[in-house]
Design an enzyme around this catalytic site. Structure first.
Site, short mmCIF file in Angstrom:
data_model
loop_
_atom_site.label_atom_id
_atom_site.label_comp_id
_atom_site.label_asym_id
_atom_site.label_seq_id
_atom_site.Cartn_x
_atom_site.Cartn_y
_atom_site.Cartn_z
N ARG A 96 -22.84 -9.41 0.36
CA ARG A 96 -21.64 -8.55 0.57
C ARG A 96 -21.65 -7.89 2.68
NH1 ARG A 96 -17.31 -6.30 -0.37
NH2 ARG A 96 -17.03 -3.80 0.25
N ASP A 129 -6.36 -9.32 11.64
CA ASP A 129 -6.81 -9.63 9.77
C ASP A 129 -6.77 -11.18 10.17
OD1 ASP A 129 -7.34 -9.69 7.69
OD2 ASP A 129 -5.97 -8.96 7.11
N HIS A 150 -9.56 -6.85 8.54
CA HIS A 150 -8.20 -6.97 7.05
C HIS A 150 -8.93 -5.31 6.63
CE1 HIS A 150 -7.72 -8.91 3.56
NE2 HIS A 150 -8.74 -8.08 2.87
N ASP A 151 -10.52 -4.70 7.05
CA ASP A 151 -10.26 -3.94 6.97
C ASP A 151 -8.94 -2.47 7.17
OD1 ASP A 151 -12.52 -3.30 5.10
OD2 ASP A 151 -14.00 -2.76 6.65
N SER A 190 -5.19 -6.87 -0.43
CA SER A 190 -5.74 -8.06 -0.08
C SER A 190 -5.61 -8.92 -1.53
CB SER A 190 -7.76 -7.63 -0.47
OG SER A 190 -8.49 -8.85 0.27
#
Lengths: 199, 381
Positions: B219, B316, B349-350, B149
């Protein structure tokens, strides 16, 4: 090292730039790097084979040749040779892929099994079933080969597309040649290696 | 096996001013960093890990508070990034809130907390500061730079700005610059923080408050972009917390509860500084290494001499495989040594932080190459 790879390497000039489409675990490219000091990339869709190719020290780009245009990644004549062994028959549009290969490569080397081999013809004619041979070891329902062709078909396509066939080697499933194969390739040849380029 | 001794944070104090991309100057600063494994005799086995948005220097092992490093799954003895072979370094980015000089530090010019006065830093500035850490560690060339990232973006910047200092560059789940959609998400997150009444124009530390609500919202939004629709569908579906619809605005669906938990954990337990969050998202927005090269990424990466591994994940959508293709294409334009893997994952994405056999296989095989080149570099000396 398979005989087919040795036959291909005979056509490769030392120190050239090579792209190997469907490079598998990178065996051919590795061989060409060691024997001909080539450089270049492999392209492969299968995740496990990509991982193996990486482990074999190959620069490998994971790509689906069916959904990705080679001309996105590479400019015209980027490579001295674009090689594709035993994969033409599994892609969705072999004719379009050929165009892409000829665009990015000065020379292209293609190998594929011959559906016109007498044993295939005989199985269909006398047995009435889809051929299953050493070269085509699949059932009709589980084969990855979706665009089978004969040498004659391929050469017809080349002619229609104004593609120049520079060299052709016709062999059996052990990649050996014989007089008969040279006389009646479309009937007796099992696998063909073609070197082609733009006219 | 994990690193068993409690990890220790070191501090590098830099007393020379840092000229920032924005034009501002940071007169002096400190970088917090951790190291794992041993630096070999000729210092050829050092790897720098670059962290993502909310990351820090504690990347592996267990710290004195019992907290596991954010990438512990991949770094340690015998792991993909093997600390028996490599000397692994990770620093907290400048502007961070985990020990490196940032908005929570004291401004030496007036003795007060920097807060909103901390200058805007960019990816280029981070790389400049990390390069001083390299000099401090007496490492001539990193065996590899690795980041996911925002970390991957720093790796790209390193390869362009200090080509001879990077042997291998591993760029995971990254993009060559943010899209309008990416920037829009960052802006909403920033607005959430800035419109919190406890934000006090960024001087919340002096007011002894924390803009918890804003941080929580920021968040929650960020977290949402890290996950994939499929993964959320599998994990939560439309499952209800109380078993039946309440017809009110309380938490009804499990996914709402999960997101609130993640947001609140970040804002309260992890005590992440709101100004740092603003700063880091801005640095992401500004990241555009091609801008200095006529907006041509191929020209930018023509500077690079490192060998590259680029990895993306199918689900992602924050930095989709398409964004990695752009990086790969620019590298191929330069005939660079590059490999690319597109890993199938439902984790969005994680995924770059999570276990995955294909990802691990690719990573491990590539790290073998890094190790071989390290041994070759050693033999040369």
């Amino acid at each position: 090292m398979s005989n087919e790879f040795k036959l291909i390497s005979d056509w490769i000039q030392p120190d050239s730039r090579v792209l190997d489409l469907g490079c598998g675990d990178g065996e051919l490219l590795n061989y060409l790097i060691k024997t001909h000091n080539v450089n270049g990339y492999g392209m492969e869709l299968d995740p496990d084979k990509t991982t193996q190719a990486l482990g074999n020290g190959i620069n490998v780009i994971q790509t689906d040749l069916n959904s990705y245009d080679l001309t996105y990644y590479f400019d015209e004549d980027s490579f001295d040779y674009v090689i594709m062994t035993q994969a033409l028959q599994v892609v969705s549009r072999p004719d379009e892929l050929l165009d892409e290969m000829l665009s990015i490569g000065k020379n292209c080397i293609i190998t594929f099994p011959n559906f016109g081999h007498w044993r295939n013809r005989a199985q269909l004619m006398f047995g009435g079933t889809m051929p299953e041979t050493e070269t085509l070891p699949y059932h009709w329902f589980d084969t990855p080969n979706i665009h089978m062709c004969t040498f004659k078909d391929f050469e017809k396509l080349c002619e229609d597309k104004h593609i120049k066939v520079v060299a052709r080697t016709v062999v059996n499933s052990e990649h050996e040649s014989s007089l008969g194969m040279r006389i009646a390739p479309n009937l007796l040849g099992e696998v063909a290696l073609y070197q082609i380029r733009k006219k | 096996m994990s690193i068993t001794n409690p990890t220790v944070t070191h501090y590098l104090a830099v007393n020379q001013p840092l000229q920032l991309t924005s034009g501002a100057t940071l007169p002096e600063y400190e970088l917090a960093y951790e190291t794992y494994g041993q630096l070999n005799e000729d210092k050829s086995n050092a790897i720098l890990i670059c962290h993502a948005l909310s990351g820090d220097q504690h990347v592996a092992g267990i710290d004195a508070n019992g907290k596991k490093g954010w990438w512990d799954g991949y770094i340690g003895p015998g792991k993909v990034i093997d600390t028996d072979k490599f000397f692994v370094v990770c620093s907290n980015n400048l502007g961070g809130c985990r020990g490196s000089t940032g908005p929570t530090s004291i401004n030496p010019q007036n003795g007060k907390v920097y807060g909103p006065d901390f200058p805007i830093v960019t990816c280029k500035d981070w790389v400049q500061s990390q390069n001083l850490l390299r000099e401090h560690l007496d490492v001539e060339q990193w065996a590899a730079l690795i980041g996911g990232s925002m970390g991957g973006m720093q790796v790209l910047q390193w390869a362009i700005d200090f080509p001879e200092k990077v042997r291998h560059a591993i760029v995971i789940a990254a993009a060559p610059k943010l899209s309008a959609q990416n920037i829009a998400f960052n802006e909403v997150a920033r607005r959430a923080i800035m419109s919190d009444p406890d934000f006090h124009d960024g001087r919340f530390i002096e007011h002894d408050t924390i803009p918890k609500r804003g941080l929580t919202l920021a968040r929650m939004l960020g977290h949402l972009t890290y996950l994939s629709d499929d993964m959320m569908g599998v994990k939560f579906g439309r499952e209800l917390r109380e078993g039946k619809l309440q017809y009110n605005y309380e938490v009804e669906f499990q996914v709402e509860s999960y997101l609130r938990y993640q947001g609140e954990k970040f804002a309260t337990k992890q005590n992440f500084d709101a100004n740092t969050y603003l700063l880091m998202t801005k640095a992401l927005d500004y990241f555009d290494p091609a801008a200095d090269f006529e907006h041509d990424l191929s020209k930018a990466l023509a500077q690079a001499t490192a060998k590259f591994l680029v990895v993306s994940f199918t689900s992602d959508w924050r930095f989709s495989p398409q964004r990695s293709h752009e990086i790969v294409k620019a590298l191929l334009d330069n005939d660079a040594d590059v490999s690319y893997a597109e890993v199938k994952s439902e984790h969005g994405h994680d995924a770059f932080l999570l276990p995955n056999p294909h990802y691990e296989g690719v990573f491990r095989n590539y790290m073998k190459r890094v190790h071989q080149d390290t041994l070759a570099a050693e033999a040369q000396k």
